[in-house]
Structures are given as C-alpha cells and as structure tokens.
Design an enzyme around this catalytic site. Structure first.
Site, PDB file in Angstrom:
ATOM      1  CD  GLU A 130      -0.667  -1.911  -0.079  1.00 49.74           C
ATOM      2  OE1 GLU A 130      -0.287  -2.314  -1.730  1.00 49.74           O
ATOM      3  OE2 GLU A 130      -0.782  -0.888   0.537  1.00 49.74           O
ATOM      4  CG  ASP A 161      -3.900  -1.887  -2.432  1.00 53.50           C
ATOM      5  OD1 ASP A 161      -4.131  -3.003  -2.699  1.00 53.50           O
ATOM      6  OD2 ASP A 161      -4.362  -1.379  -1.097  1.00 53.50           O
ATOM      7  CG  ASP A 176      -3.793   2.593  -3.403  1.00 54.64           C
ATOM      8  OD1 ASP A 176      -2.694   1.868  -3.702  1.00 54.64           O
ATOM      9  OD2 ASP A 176      -4.583   2.748  -2.805  1.00 54.64           O
ATOM     10  CG  ASP A 220      -1.258   4.808   0.573  1.00 56.96           C
ATOM     11  OD1 ASP A 220      -0.333   5.893   0.438  1.00 56.96           O
ATOM     12  OD2 ASP A 220      -2.127   4.758   1.330  1.00 56.96           O
TER      13      ASP A 220
END
Ligand code: 0RA
Length: 646
Positions: free
Chosen positions: A434, A512, A514, A516
């Site tokens: 990403e 990541d 998280d 997102d």
C-alpha cells in the site's frame, strides 16, 4: 457353504476391517482430504451427513451439533437410531459394524435414501478411526444403548444403559491430536457457516449449533438455530441480502425429474458479477460439471427464445453470448445423484452425463413460466442482458490491451515493479504494498534475490461495483495482471484465467495494520476473489502481518502483534519500557520491516483460503457493496478476513 468356510470368510473379513481402520490412520488424507484445519472440520460434516441422510429419508427433523466444553464434538438427531441388533455376517451389533468397519455405513439398509456426503462420503467409521475417543449412544425401542471406542477400536460390546422414550442417535468424538498435529480446535465460524448452508440445502430440518467452550455475559452459550422452510429461495435472499434485486421475486423450483431431484433458485441484481453455486448431495461443486452445464443451457435457451420473440434484440448490432445472460445473476443449483462421479483437480466437478438434460429442462420450464407470468421482470432481464452484451464488447477491447502488453511483451513489466533476480516462480514472491512510501521501504528492506515489490496507489478500484471493462481499464489492476504474468480469456471462455505464466508463487498483500489498511487489503482480496479466484484456491495468496508495537528498553527490543504480547514484552524488560505504536508501515525503517514482516525466518504470513465460496461471496458483497450498516456491524464484530482466512 460349510461351517468351516463360513468361519474362514468371517475371520478374513474382520482382518480386512482391522486393516481398513489401520489404513485410515496411516493414510488419513486419502479419506478426509488433509489433516489440517479443513480435514479436522470434515470429521464433523461426516457425522452430520449421517443425520442429514436420516432426515432426508423422512425419519428425523432435528439435528443438534455442539462443540463441548472440552473441545469435543457431539452430534445428535431424533431419527430411528442406528440399529443395535446382531449383524449376522459380522457376529457383532450393527452399530459396531457401522462404527468400526470402513465402508459399512448404511449399507445394510437398502431403502435408505443415502445421497448426502458423496464427495468423501467415507462414513462415520473414518471419524472413529481418527478419534482418540468416541462414544455412540442410541435411543431406540424404549432403550438406551451405548458403545465406546478408542482410535476406532470398540472398548466393549454394545450395552444397554437405561430406558427412554426418546428416539435417535448421539455421537461424541475427540479428534486424535497425533493425526491432526496442526490443531484440534474447531472454528465456530466454519462450522456455523456449514450448518447454515445445510439448513438451506435441506429445507424443513432444524439444526441447532452450540459452542459450549465459552459463556457470554448472561452466562449463556453461543448458539444458533438454523431452519429454512423455503430452502434455496431463502438461501438466495441470504446471499444477495446486500445487493439490489432488479426483479420482484426469487425465481425457484423444486422437483424430481426422472430419478434426479433438482432444486434451483435464482435472482438478478444490479451488480455485474455472475454468482452461481452448485451442489451435488449437499457438496459444493466448485468446479461445476454436468448440472451446471444443464443450468446454463436451460437459462440461455429460454431467455434467448423469449428475447428473440419479444423483438427487443432487433436493433442490436452484437451477437448475445452465453455470458451476457449471467451478468448480475445469483443462482443456486442443488441436485441429488445416487452415484455421483466426481472429476477435476479437486474432485468437485460432477461428471454424470444423465444429469444435464433433466436440469436443463427443469430450469427451462421454471423460467418460461416466470417470464410469462411476470412480463415486466422479463423485460428488465432482457434489457440487462443487452447492456451486458454491449459492455462485453467494450471489455473485450480493454482486455485485449492488457493481453497485448502481457503476452506480446509489448509494454513489458510495469515501471513500478521492482522485480527479483530469481527466475523460478516457485521460489519467487511479490509484495503488493500500500502506497509508494511503504513500497520504497519494502524495496530497501527486501531480499532482492527472490522478493519483488509492487507498490499500489492508495485505494484500488472497488471491483464489486465496477463494470468489467472499467476493471480492465484500471491502471493499478492492469499492473497487477502484468506483474503476475496472469492473463484472462481463451477462445472458449472469455473469463478463463491462465496461471501457467504466474511469475510468483507467493503473492503477499502488505498493508498498514489499521482500518484503512484492512480496507485496502479487502479491496485487493475482492479483486482476487472476483477475477483471479484460482490464485486463492491454489494457495498463492497471503497476507503479511506487520507488528503493532515496538517495545524498547536500553539495548533490548521486541516487537508485538497485539496488546498481550506488548505487555508481556514490557514485563520481560522489567516494566517501563518505551512503547512505540506503529501507525503504519511507513513508520518502520527498512531493517525493521525486513525483520518483522518480510524475513521468511521470522515473519508470519496468513494464507488466504476459502471455506465456502457462497459465504465468501456474501462477505465480499457486504464489505464492498452499497449497504453501510451491515458492513459496519461486520467489521466491528470480526476481523475483516474472518470468514475467508483459515
Ligand atoms: C440404517 C437403518 C436404520 C437407521 C439408520 C441407518 C440410522 C443411521 C444413522 C446415523 C446417524 N443417525 C442415524 N439414524 C439412523 C434403522 C432402520 C429401522 O429402524 O428400520
């Protein structure tokens, strides 16, 4: 036949039985597929199958399945109870024969409606052989009978232990951890999904599923009751719950044509995906086969005939292709076949030719009736087909561009790809990362011999909502195709995937840790699921697990993937360590990223697997569809990949 010969036959048979059980323990994979998570859960399905058979024969209506406090499984039904009378040939009770003889299941009851479980269909004795302990309890003729076993061997002859007014069979087993070395822990979600599926496939049966390993705040077990009066019709509503239908009813039928019971249900929705799930004897036939062939031909023939007669195709400049009739279609086909022939790589392709025409005819009749009675819906469906044909032409052009670039080598590899030097795809891996900055770190940290990096820009296209030609026009997606060396479409099948030139056998999604990041992983997974399903099915797709924390004190440093690990690391350092929470991959330097997430000796990769295609489809349509509330609820309740990751 003389007594002597009979005796010899008897002992020869029982030696064979023993060898059968030994063979199961020596080569378990031959019987249950594998000894991993999948094989472990297969044990439960095998036992439940027997109760489903009893229900299909009209002898029971309720099945209870429980994961017990101690992790064992109990399956109970209210059927006739496995017979316990003396089995003349074997000289022991029929129950003992069923439990300890390979391939004995149900054979002594000629009238039994034994169709479920065709794929492995190996019988409960296999479960017994692969269990450290098993106990059968039979409620029959006012009495309770019991027998116990250890690794498939009976511990004592069947005994009567009491009286009852109940009827039925109860089986409890403890999987053998010397066979299932990876794990003997059952997954609630996996079993629950299968019980739900079975209740849709066998309408009228009630299946209760209970997990007794934990209690909630109210002191109650986690439990679900599955029951479907409408069968496949309800299954379609469940699967398409997050899609928008374009017609007013689920189209369905349930009947026996000739000797083969056929059930079909379908609906059209606003999406562009084709979603057909086919079952034979309650087994999901991933690779399709003759029943699917019959379904497709019945659908195409009937819709084409109606469309031709309607005059709606008169101004159309394109030919309509088979695919066009299936855009936005969700369908389930379930057939029961007495002697199914399974073919294909994973033995999930039905081969019985005699199935084609009954299914095709049944589907034709069902559709013809519906179109006639619902002319508005008929027009909507044909319009959708016409749009699909037009879009297909646009998609073909876009695809040919991808194709030219990959196959002809015209455009070469994407500029953003940092390739590895190793040439053997089996040893190569590619990280889909990403963002450009994390991509840069990964590029510095990697072992360039065998690790390639493909950075992806922010959010990739949500393929769940995009038309096919948009997908193939999307640059990020074209980069993925080109980098992986995967092509789409052959002369016979415009959607067939070609993995022969796959350039990396491990495709690792690294985002990541998280919300997102998991959204982006889900977008990428959705793309793989819809456009490169075989890549997942063949085990090439993985998810990297970057750490959440760095715990540091003096010259000591440890990484942690969750709060418990973080606290333990802190304790090990005597407390008051400095704790850094990584908000994203970008906060790690190249060395840290290598150590934690890329070094094969240290990293943990989660292989993406698909338990149930139908459930995975539903989850993706929910996660990526329009309806926000169910998505939020799901994300709050589960890890994003809960249902697709074993
Ligand atoms: C064959 C004959 C009979 C019962 C069953 C099989 C049977 C097997 C299983 C396995 C799980 N639950 C079951 N329930 C029944 C009995 C035939 C008769 O009573 O006439």
């Amino acid at each position: 036949m003389s007594e002597e010969i009979k005796k010899n036959n008897y002992s020869a048979d029982s030696i064979q039985a023993l060898e059968g059980m030994e063979h199961v323990r020596m080569r378990p994979s031959m019987y249950i597929g594998d000894v991993g998570v999948r094989g472990l859960h297969h044990l439960v399905y095998e036992v439940v199958d027997n109760s489903i058979d009893e229900a299909m024969g009209g002898h029971c209506d309720t099945i209870g399945v429980a994961i017990n406090e101690d992790g064992s499984i109990t399956v109970e039904d209210n059927g006739r109870g496995i017979p316990v009378d003396l089995h003349k040939k074997e000289g022991v009770s029929a129950l003992e024969v069923v439990m300890t003889k390979i391939g004995a299941g149900g054979k002594f009851d000629k009238d039994s409606y034994k169709v479920s479980g065709g794929l492995h269909g190996v019988g409960v004795s296999v479960v017994n052989a692969l269990s450290v302990h098993m106990k059968s309890t039979v409620f029959r003729d006012g009495k309770i009978y019991e027998q116990e076993y250890e690794r498939g061997k009976s511990l004592y002859p069947v005994k009567q232990i009491g009286e009852t007014d109940k009827r039925g069979t109860r089986q409890t087993f403890y999987p053998d951890n010397t066979i299932f070395t990876q794990t003997t822990e059952f997954s609630y979600d996996t079993l629950s999904a299968r019980m739900r599926e079975l209740s849709f496939l066998n309408k009228g049966i009630t299946i209760t599923f209970t997990d007794k390993r934990e209690v909630d705040e109210k002191g109650e077990f986690k439990s679900e009751v599955f029951h479907s009066d409408e069968g496949l019709k309800e299954y379609i509503r469940y699967l398409d719950g997050n899609r928008e239908p374009i017609i007013s009813h689920v189209i369905s039928m349930d009947h026996e044509k000739g000797e083969i019971p056929v059930e079909v249900a379908l609906i059209y929705n606003t999406s562009y995906t084709e979603n057909i799930f086919s079952y034979v004897n309650n087994i999901n036939t991933h690779e399709g086969g003759t029943h699917l062939q019959g379904f497709r031909s019945g659908l195409t023939r009937t819709l084409k005939k109606y469309a031709d007669a309607s005059g709606m195709l008169d101004k159309l400049k394109f030919e309509i292709a088979g695919d066009d009739f299936r855009e936005g279609l969700t369908a389930i086909i379930s057939v029961k076949v007495a002697e199914p022939q399974f073919e294909g790589q994973t033995k999930t392709k039905l081969g019985n030719r005699e199935v084609v025409s009954p299914v095709s005819q049944a589907v034709g009749e069902m559709l013809e009736n519906y179109l006639e009675e619902n002319p508005n819906d008929a027009r909507i469906i044909i319009q959708k087909v016409i749009l699909a044909a037009q879009a297909r032409h646009a998609a073909k052009k876009a695809r040919e561009m991808v194709q030219r670039k990959t196959v002809m080598g015209g455009g070469g590899l994407p500029g953003k790809l940092s390739d590895c030097s190793e040439q053997d795809p089996a040893r190569c891996e590619v990280y889909l990362v990403e963002g450009d900055s994390a991509g840069g770190t990964a590029k510095q940290g990697r072992d360039r011999n065998f690790q390639a990096i493909l950075p992806l820009r922010g959010k990739i296209l949500n393929v769940e909502k995009a038309m096919h030609h948009k997908v193939f026009e999307n640059e990020e997606i074209r980069n993925i195709f080109t980098a992986l060396g995967v092509t789409v479409g052959t002369a016979e099948d415009s959607k067939a995937l070609n993995l022969e030139k796959l350039r990396y056998h491990k495709v690792i999604i690294m985002c990541d840790a998280d919300v997102d990041g998991s959204h982006i992983s889900t977008l990428i997974l959705t793309f793989f699921f819809r456009f490169m399903k075989e890549l997942i099915e063949e085990g090439h797709v993985y998810i990297a697990a970057p750490p959440l924390y760095l715990v540091k004190k003096g010259n000591k440093k440890e990484y942690a993937w969750n709060d418990v690990q973080r606290d333990q690391a802190n304790d090990r350092m005597g407390g008051s360590a400095a704790i850094q929470r990584y908000k994203g991959l970008g906060e790690m330097n190249a060395e840290q990223l290598w150590e934690t997430t890329m070094d094969p000796n240290f990293r943990t990769l989660r292989q993406v697997t698909i338990d149930s295609l139908a459930e995975a489809d539903r989850v993706f349509s929910m996660l990526m569809g329009d309806e926000v509330p169910p998505r939020r609820e799901f994300i709050e309740k589960n890890a994003v990949y809960a249902n697709i990751d074993a």
